[in-house]
Design an enzyme around this catalytic site. Structure first.
Site, PDB file in Angstrom:
ATOM      1  N   HIS A  76       0.693  -1.173   0.039  1.00 55.92           N
ATOM      2  CA  HIS A  76       0.087  -0.079  -0.107  1.00 55.92           C
ATOM      3  C   HIS A  76       0.870   1.230   0.055  1.00 55.92           C
ATOM      4  O   HIS A  76       1.710   1.454   0.992  1.00 55.92           O
ATOM      5  CB  HIS A  76      -0.691   0.045   1.118  1.00 55.92           C
ATOM      6  CG  HIS A  76      -1.862  -1.236   1.576  1.00 55.92           C
ATOM      7  ND1 HIS A  76      -3.102  -1.318   0.904  1.00 55.92           N
ATOM      8  CD2 HIS A  76      -1.636  -2.194   1.618  1.00 55.92           C
ATOM      9  CE1 HIS A  76      -3.591  -2.165   1.528  1.00 55.92           C
ATOM     10  NE2 HIS A  76      -2.670  -3.162   2.090  1.00 55.92           N
ATOM     11  N   PHE A  77       1.122   2.044  -1.091  1.00 57.43           N
ATOM     12  CA  PHE A  77       1.722   3.289  -1.262  1.00 57.43           C
ATOM     13  C   PHE A  77       1.142   4.451  -1.059  1.00 57.43           C
ATOM     14  O   PHE A  77       1.677   5.651  -1.214  1.00 57.43           O
ATOM     15  CB  PHE A  77       2.623   3.254  -2.580  1.00 57.43           C
ATOM     16  CG  PHE A  77       3.863   2.019  -2.421  1.00 57.43           C
ATOM     17  CD1 PHE A  77       4.425   1.522  -1.233  1.00 57.43           C
ATOM     18  CD2 PHE A  77       4.494   1.571  -3.472  1.00 57.43           C
ATOM     19  CE1 PHE A  77       5.256   0.690  -1.144  1.00 57.43           C
ATOM     20  CE2 PHE A  77       5.491   0.809  -3.516  1.00 57.43           C
ATOM     21  CZ  PHE A  77       6.038   0.078  -2.336  1.00 57.43           C
ATOM     22  N   ARG A  78      -0.134   4.282  -0.558  1.00 53.48           N
ATOM     23  CA  ARG A  78      -0.936   5.476  -0.108  1.00 53.48           C
ATOM     24  C   ARG A  78      -1.099   6.599  -1.041  1.00 53.48           C
ATOM     25  O   ARG A  78      -1.791   7.844  -0.520  1.00 53.48           O
ATOM     26  CB  ARG A  78      -0.316   5.912   0.994  1.00 53.48           C
ATOM     27  CG  ARG A  78      -0.338   4.763   1.974  1.00 53.48           C
ATOM     28  CD  ARG A  78      -1.536   4.429   2.469  1.00 53.48           C
ATOM     29  NE  ARG A  78      -1.203   3.258   3.835  1.00 53.48           N
ATOM     30  CZ  ARG A  78      -1.806   2.602   4.032  1.00 53.48           C
ATOM     31  NH1 ARG A  78      -3.028   2.228   3.477  1.00 53.48           N
ATOM     32  NH2 ARG A  78      -1.895   1.727   5.266  1.00 53.48           N
ATOM     33  N   ASN A 108      -6.814   0.714  -1.844  1.00 51.64           N
ATOM     34  CA  ASN A 108      -7.547   1.695  -0.902  1.00 51.64           C
ATOM     35  C   ASN A 108      -6.743   2.963  -0.853  1.00 51.64           C
ATOM     36  O   ASN A 108      -6.462   3.282   0.392  1.00 51.64           O
ATOM     37  CB  ASN A 108      -7.748   0.849   0.445  1.00 51.64           C
ATOM     38  CG  ASN A 108      -6.394   0.520   0.709  1.00 51.64           C
ATOM     39  OD1 ASN A 108      -5.280   0.164   0.203  1.00 51.64           O
ATOM     40  ND2 ASN A 108      -6.305   0.001   2.348  1.00 51.64           N
ATOM     41  N   HIS A 247      -2.429 -12.805   2.457  1.00 52.35           N
ATOM     42  CA  HIS A 247      -2.145 -12.800   4.101  1.00 52.35           C
ATOM     43  C   HIS A 247      -2.951 -13.836   4.703  1.00 52.35           C
ATOM     44  O   HIS A 247      -3.625 -13.421   5.573  1.00 52.35           O
ATOM     45  CB  HIS A 247      -2.310 -11.167   4.758  1.00 52.35           C
ATOM     46  CG  HIS A 247      -3.540 -10.388   4.197  1.00 52.35           C
ATOM     47  ND1 HIS A 247      -4.613 -10.886   4.279  1.00 52.35           N
ATOM     48  CD2 HIS A 247      -3.311  -9.122   4.164  1.00 52.35           C
ATOM     49  CE1 HIS A 247      -5.421  -9.972   3.863  1.00 52.35           C
ATOM     50  NE2 HIS A 247      -4.635  -8.680   4.005  1.00 52.35           N
ATOM     51  N   ASP A 318       2.622  -7.069   2.471  1.00 46.25           N
ATOM     52  CA  ASP A 318       1.358  -6.236   2.984  1.00 46.25           C
ATOM     53  C   ASP A 318       2.019  -4.844   3.524  1.00 46.25           C
ATOM     54  O   ASP A 318       1.578  -4.573   4.747  1.00 46.25           O
ATOM     55  CB  ASP A 318       0.365  -7.152   3.892  1.00 46.25           C
ATOM     56  CG  ASP A 318      -0.880  -6.293   4.209  1.00 46.25           C
ATOM     57  OD1 ASP A 318      -1.204  -5.251   3.401  1.00 46.25           O
ATOM     58  OD2 ASP A 318      -1.811  -6.730   5.020  1.00 46.25           O
TER      59      ASP A 318
END
Ligand code: DOR
Length: 464
Positions: A76-78, A108, A247, A318
């Site tokens: 997740h690099f946002r 997300n 996961h 993750d």
């Protein structure tokens, strides 16, 4: 290097861009003491090349193991929207410093990645800023279900990701009819976060009353994970869709998934393989809080058994950064997630050192596995004509993981102060040395979108 004529001349003259020599190279034949010639992004020659090839640059790999570039298929690099936690530049910088040469990034963000425009925004943001190759997931939801079979074919798309249980952000698809619509619209392997939303909501009071992070695996219990996994596998079987369960955290899911391996692939994280309850919560508090939760030793032992028995296809980090200020909020307001892309390989090499898995199995989980199950073109093995993505590691190097080594904007790792044996020394992305002697090269970031094999549906297998 440009131009096919120049390339042909270089090949004829046996003149590479880069020659990696003296290392123990993990080819499909096993470990071999050979040299690797890289030319125009690809592997141009393998063997004892001294005296027959020359090169613009050389890299001495004596004493090192040369592995196929590590692929982290869950980060997740946002960016966009949450760049106070992470961004594409810092996230991919952490990746290459940790020996990772390609990533799949999660949807997300703010806005969520739901449309062709959202995907384009991310690809634009990564251009000239990403240090490694990359692809972006499209989120599967009620609003785009009927478009997913088109969206999943767009360049730079890693496929479709579904959150069955709410974790962080607004992406959620827990309704049976919506899940069915999502799975019917597309052909690529669909990635799923499997926790049962109804059960999570019903049990949230447990943690709201206690405010105790040690209750995290009790709230989000084994049944929450198992019920969702069983449900999505059933829908996948009914709709003929291939699935990737992200996961996996419980012994019970591993036992169930072992019976569904034809259609379903399986991922575990280094966190679930390395940390265990209750100790991790007592030591780290909410820094150990992630979804699905880190559980007790019985589950961790089952994950390792599943690795040994071949039930696990990939290890993904993750990587899900939040700031230390956010993590300091009282539980359960503290967000779930921790950094991981930069520590994935050091931790897994330490597990190799401790005898928990072989180096060959590690290569299978971090390179060959993701390439095989997601159909990534030109990656995952050191072989003639494949992309020259190489992760060079020193199996004997001892290093202590420190927060100040972490490139993430969030600036922390749950392993601060942990000493490991085994360390990435050089990282090569398509023939470009982006990390040399553990230091980021001055060269510009050269990450490119990943390419995927086309999925051809069997005629009449089902309408899309
Ligand atoms: O702990 C988690 N945090 N698990 C997820 O699946 C999402 C992630 C996040 O985005 O923070």
């Amino acid at each position: 290097m440009t131009g096919t004529d120049e390339l042909t001349r270089r090949l004829e003259r046996r003149h590479a861009d880069l020659l990696v020599h003296g290392g123990t190279v993990f080819t499909p034949n096993g470990p071999e003491r050979i040299d690797v010639a890289c030319l125009a992004d690809r592997i141009a020659a393998l063997g004892d090349l001294r005296g027959t090839w020359n090169a613009d640059a050389t890299l001495n790999a004596t004493g090192l193991h040369v592995l196929p570039g590590v692929i982290d298929s869950q980060v997740h690099f946002r960016e966009p929207g949450l760049t106070h936690k992470e961004n594409l530049e810092a996230g991919t910088r952490g990746a290459v410093l940790g020996g990772v040469t390609a990533v799949f990034e999660m949807p997300n963000t703010h806005p969520l990645t739901l449309s062709a425009d959202d995907l384009e925004t991310k690809l634009d943001a990564a251009r000239n800023r990403a240090w490694c190759d990359h692809a972006f997931y499209i989120g599967g939801s009620a609003v785009n279900a009927e478009h997913l079979h088109t969206l999943e074919t767009l360049a730079g798309c890693a496929g479709v990701k579904v959150f069955m249980g709410s974790s962080f952000g607004d992406l959620l698809a827990d309704d049976e009819a919506v899940l069915r619509r999502i799975l019917r619209h597309g052909w690529r392997r669909l990635a799923v976060h499997a926790e049962d939303e109804t059960r999570l909501r019903a049990r949230k009071a447990i943690v709201e009353a206690s405010g105790d992070v040690r209750q995290h695996p009790i709230w989000r219990d084994v049944t929450s994970a198992l019920a969702a996994t069983q449900r999505i596998v059933r829908i996948a079987n009914e709709t003929g869709r291939r699935l990737h369960v992200l996961h996996v955290s419980t012994a019970e899911e591993m036992a169930f998934l072992a019976g569904h391996r034809r259609r379903v692939s399986v991922e575990v994280t280094p966190h679930h393989l390395t940390l265990s309850a209750p100790g991790c919560y007592e030591r780290l508090g909410s820094l150990a809080q992630m979804n699905p939760p880190i559980r007790d030793q019985r589950h961790q032992d089952a994950l390792w058994r599943a690795i040994r028995e071949g039930v696990v296809d990939v290890v993904g980090s993750d990587h899900a950064p939040h700031t230390l200020e956010e993590k300091a909020e009282p539980y359960p307001r503290s967000p779930s997630g921790m950094t991981g892309v930069q520590t994935l390989l050091p931790l897994m090499l330490d597990h190799v050192h401790a005898g928990r898995l072989s180096l060959q199995r590690l290569v299978d989980l971090t390179s060959a596995g993701p390439t095989r199950i997601f159909g990534i073109e030109g990656k995952g093995r050191i072989a003639l004509g494949y992309d020259a993505d190489l992760t060079l590691v020193d199996l004997a190097a001892r290093r202590t993981l420190r927060n100040d080594w972490i490139a993430s904007i969030s600036g922390w790792t749950p392993y601060d102060g942990t000493t490991v044996t085994g360390w990435p020394i050089h990282t090569i992305v398509r023939g470009h040395v982006v990390v040399r002697d553990e230091v980021l090269a001055e060269a510009p970031a050269r990450g490119q979108p990943l390419q995927f094999l086309e999925v051809v549906p069997r005629p009449g297998s089902r309408e899309s």
